[in-house]
Design an enzyme around this catalytic site. Structure first.
Site, short mmCIF file in Angstrom:
data_model
loop_
_atom_site.label_atom_id
_atom_site.label_comp_id
_atom_site.label_asym_id
_atom_site.label_seq_id
_atom_site.Cartn_x
_atom_site.Cartn_y
_atom_site.Cartn_z
N GLU A 26 3.62 2.94 2.79
CA GLU A 26 2.74 2.73 3.94
C GLU A 26 3.52 2.73 5.26
O GLU A 26 3.06 3.27 6.26
CB GLU A 26 2.00 1.39 3.80
CG GLU A 26 1.04 1.34 2.63
CD GLU A 26 0.63 -0.09 2.30
OE1 GLU A 26 1.31 -0.71 1.46
OE2 GLU A 26 -0.34 -0.57 2.90
N HIS B 102 -3.70 -2.49 1.74
CA HIS B 102 -2.87 -1.61 0.93
C HIS B 102 -3.73 -0.58 0.19
O HIS B 102 -3.43 0.61 0.18
CB HIS B 102 -2.05 -2.43 -0.07
CG HIS B 102 -1.29 -1.60 -1.06
ND1 HIS B 102 -0.14 -0.91 -0.72
CD2 HIS B 102 -1.51 -1.33 -2.37
CE1 HIS B 102 0.30 -0.25 -1.79
NE2 HIS B 102 -0.50 -0.50 -2.80
N ASP C 229 7.26 -5.13 -7.11
CA ASP C 229 6.88 -4.11 -8.10
C ASP C 229 7.53 -2.79 -7.67
O ASP C 229 6.92 -1.99 -6.96
CB ASP C 229 5.35 -4.03 -8.12
CG ASP C 229 4.83 -2.92 -8.99
OD1 ASP C 229 5.57 -2.45 -9.87
OD2 ASP C 229 3.67 -2.51 -8.78
N ARG D 229 7.14 6.63 -6.33
CA ARG D 229 5.91 7.23 -5.80
C ARG D 229 5.69 8.67 -6.23
O ARG D 229 4.54 9.11 -6.37
CB ARG D 229 5.91 7.16 -4.27
CG ARG D 229 5.99 5.77 -3.70
CD ARG D 229 4.86 4.90 -4.18
NE ARG D 229 4.93 3.58 -3.56
CZ ARG D 229 4.17 2.56 -3.93
NH1 ARG D 229 3.29 2.69 -4.92
NH2 ARG D 229 4.29 1.39 -3.33
N GLN E 171 4.52 8.55 -9.74
CA GLN E 171 3.16 7.98 -9.72
C GLN E 171 2.12 9.02 -9.31
O GLN E 171 1.05 9.14 -9.93
CB GLN E 171 3.13 6.80 -8.75
CG GLN E 171 1.80 6.05 -8.70
CD GLN E 171 1.84 4.86 -7.73
OE1 GLN E 171 2.87 4.59 -7.13
NE2 GLN E 171 0.74 4.17 -7.60
N THR F 118 10.62 -4.84 -12.39
CA THR F 118 9.80 -5.69 -11.53
C THR F 118 10.64 -6.94 -11.27
O THR F 118 11.00 -7.64 -12.21
CB THR F 118 8.49 -6.08 -12.25
OG1 THR F 118 7.82 -4.89 -12.65
CG2 THR F 118 7.60 -6.92 -11.36
N GLU G 79 4.54 -8.47 -3.33
CA GLU G 79 3.43 -9.10 -4.04
C GLU G 79 3.71 -10.57 -4.31
O GLU G 79 4.85 -11.02 -4.26
CB GLU G 79 3.18 -8.40 -5.39
CG GLU G 79 2.95 -6.90 -5.27
CD GLU G 79 2.44 -6.25 -6.55
OE1 GLU G 79 1.91 -6.96 -7.42
OE2 GLU G 79 2.60 -5.02 -6.66
N GLU H 191 7.02 -2.98 -3.65
CA GLU H 191 5.70 -3.51 -3.36
C GLU H 191 5.83 -5.01 -3.20
O GLU H 191 6.30 -5.70 -4.10
CB GLU H 191 4.69 -3.15 -4.47
CG GLU H 191 4.39 -1.66 -4.50
CD GLU H 191 3.13 -1.29 -5.26
OE1 GLU H 191 2.70 -2.08 -6.13
OE2 GLU H 191 2.58 -0.21 -4.98
N ASP I 21 -0.61 -6.02 -13.46
CA ASP I 21 -0.49 -5.89 -12.01
C ASP I 21 -1.84 -5.49 -11.42
O ASP I 21 -2.48 -4.54 -11.90
CB ASP I 21 0.57 -4.84 -11.65
CG ASP I 21 1.03 -5.00 -10.20
OD1 ASP I 21 1.00 -6.12 -9.68
OD2 ASP I 21 1.39 -3.97 -9.59
N LYS J 181 5.96 2.63 -12.75
CA LYS J 181 6.03 1.18 -12.56
C LYS J 181 6.81 0.51 -13.69
O LYS J 181 6.74 -0.71 -13.81
CB LYS J 181 4.60 0.61 -12.55
CG LYS J 181 3.68 1.26 -11.53
CD LYS J 181 3.94 0.73 -10.15
CE LYS J 181 2.80 1.11 -9.21
NZ LYS J 181 2.91 0.39 -7.95
MN MN Z 1 1.98 -3.29 -7.68
#
Ligand code: MN
Length: 417
Positions: free
Chosen positions: A359, A136, A234, A238, A241, A258, A204, A202, A129, A254
């Site tokens: 975000e 971002h 993804d 948080r 993380q 996915t 993507e 996420e 990834d 993560k």
């Molecule tokens: Mn990602």
């Protein structure tokens, strides 16, 4: 004049269809309790190419049955020439002026999409990834390290990535269980082991490596070796993380799941949507510099329980998938058919363009309001999150199918089976 390639199958000519003849995405499907087969989406049907191959009506490789498998990897590894020949042969069978024999073959070896179950379209060899979205990276960096240190000094010189888990990749529609993990927040002095409280998405794009290599690839070679693209979510914890990511990057945050779309849109179908990467803020070293337009104009959006909460475009990516793959191989890193490269979250300049809840809610500090009056910072149990992607052509559009997942509550005791 429309650029739609007309098919004798009426549903493929509808301007609302995600799967006109211009697309021909690769998938894997089953019907009732039947076996898994390779399929190509066209209009509201799936062409059973495993069946066409077995019947000798459409061959990818004259010497071997590469589609007699529940994944496209063997086909991928035959390389771009074979992909192009196969695409041309299938296009000829589906075009408005196809022969009666071709139409009979397709009618025999196709099923309604509505009655089919879609599976992972390829065996994910390895999963990497990246972090190739400028907005971002800036937003997250600002939240985690402050505005001055938002972008790490390496960011404008190479696509930053980490090695993810191929085993975590699931197809759209798979339920996602909220994970447990080690959390540390200012609220408590020592870490705790608890269900994730800041579960996120996420938005993507995923690129799929077509053939194996064991030496550095140029950007052009990398570009030629991308088999196709999927939507990719993804899922990200948080709070896990924030506590674990230094010094070696994301790990358990993560690793839960996915989600990818069920259809791989061929690179060839996206050629009309090629566009340049955004202007370089610092010149790239020659081995990573753009040689031609390798990004794509693809409208992307996120829905939460059916309501759109963000929209952006794949053309925001600072590094194309070809640049990501080229950088990935600079060390001589061996690549395999079926390696999956996530682009990184694709956000845009405005608040509505943010491709993650982290975000959208600015680290949970600014809850956003839904149409029914509910507010959200991060995902709540029972929420269904979906990604959507469309390349809008003249008189037609190209889609990936859905990329959805519903969040199930965390296990009461994660060690209890
Ligand atoms: Mn990602």
């Amino acid at each position: 004049m429309s650029d739609l390639i007309q098919s004798w199958l009426p549903s493929a000519n509808s301007p609302d269809s995600e799967f006109p003849l211009n697309n021909l995405p690769y998938g894997v499907f089953s019907v009732a309790d039947g076996d898994l087969r390779c399929g190509i989406a066209i209009g509201n049907r799936i062409v059973d190419v495993t069946g066409l191959e077995a019947a000798g009506l459409l061959r990818a490789d004259p010497d071997a049955e590469v589609l007699d498998a529940p994944f496209w990897n063997d086909f991928m590894d035959l390389g771009p020439q074979v992909w192009a020949t196969f695409r041309a042969a299938l296009t000829a069978m589906l075009k408005a002026d196809a022969s009666d024999d071709a139409q009979d073959a397709i009618t025999t070896y196709s099923v309604p999409m509505a009655g089919a179950t879609l599976h992972l379209p390829f065996r994910v060899s390895e999963y990497t990834d990246f972090y190739a979205g400028r907005h971002h990276a800036t937003n997250v960096g600002t939240m985690f390290r402050g505005a001055e240190n938002a972008l790490p000094p390496n960011w404008l010189h190479m696509p930053i990535g980490y090695n993810g888990r191929a085993s975590s990749v699931v197809v759209s529609g798979t339920d996602i269980r909220r994970p447990w993990g080690q959390l540390k927040s200012p609220d408590h002095e020592t870490p705790i082991f608890a269900p994730c409280r800041r579960f996120d998405i996420e938005l993507e794009l995923g690129a799929i490596v077509g053939t194996a290599s064991n030496r550095p690839l140029s950007v052009d070679q990398a570009n030629a070796n991308i088999f196709g693209y999927v939507l990719l979510n993804d899922w990200s914890a948080r709070d896990i993380q924030a506590w674990e990511y230094q010094p070696l990057g994301p790990f358990q945050a993560k690793a839960t799941a996915t989600t990818i779309s069920p259809w791989i849109v061929p690179s060839a179908a996206l050629i009309p949507f090629r566009t340049a990467t955004p202007p370089r803020e610092k010149p790239l070293l020659p081995h990573l510099a753009d040689t031609t337009a390798m990004n794509h104009t693809i409208t992307l959006s996120v829905t939460l329980n059916g309501e759109q909460i963000a929209h952006t475009n794949a053309d925001e990516l600072y590094y194309s998938s070809a640049q990501q793959l080229a950088h990935h191989t600079t060390s001589g890193c061996p690549m395999r058919a079926g390696d999956l490269l996530g682009s990184g979250t694709i956000s845009g300049p405005e608040k509505i363009n943010r491709g993650s809840l982290l975000e959208l809610s600015w680290g949970g500090k600014e809850p956003f309001t839904l149409a029914n009056g509910d507010t959200r910072t991060f995902i709540e149990d029972g929420d269904t999150l979906a990604l959507h992607g469309t390349a809008k052509g003249n008189g037609y559009q190209i889609g990936f199918g859905p990329c959805t997942g519903q969040i199930l509550p965390a296990a009461k005791d994660p060690f209890q089976t």
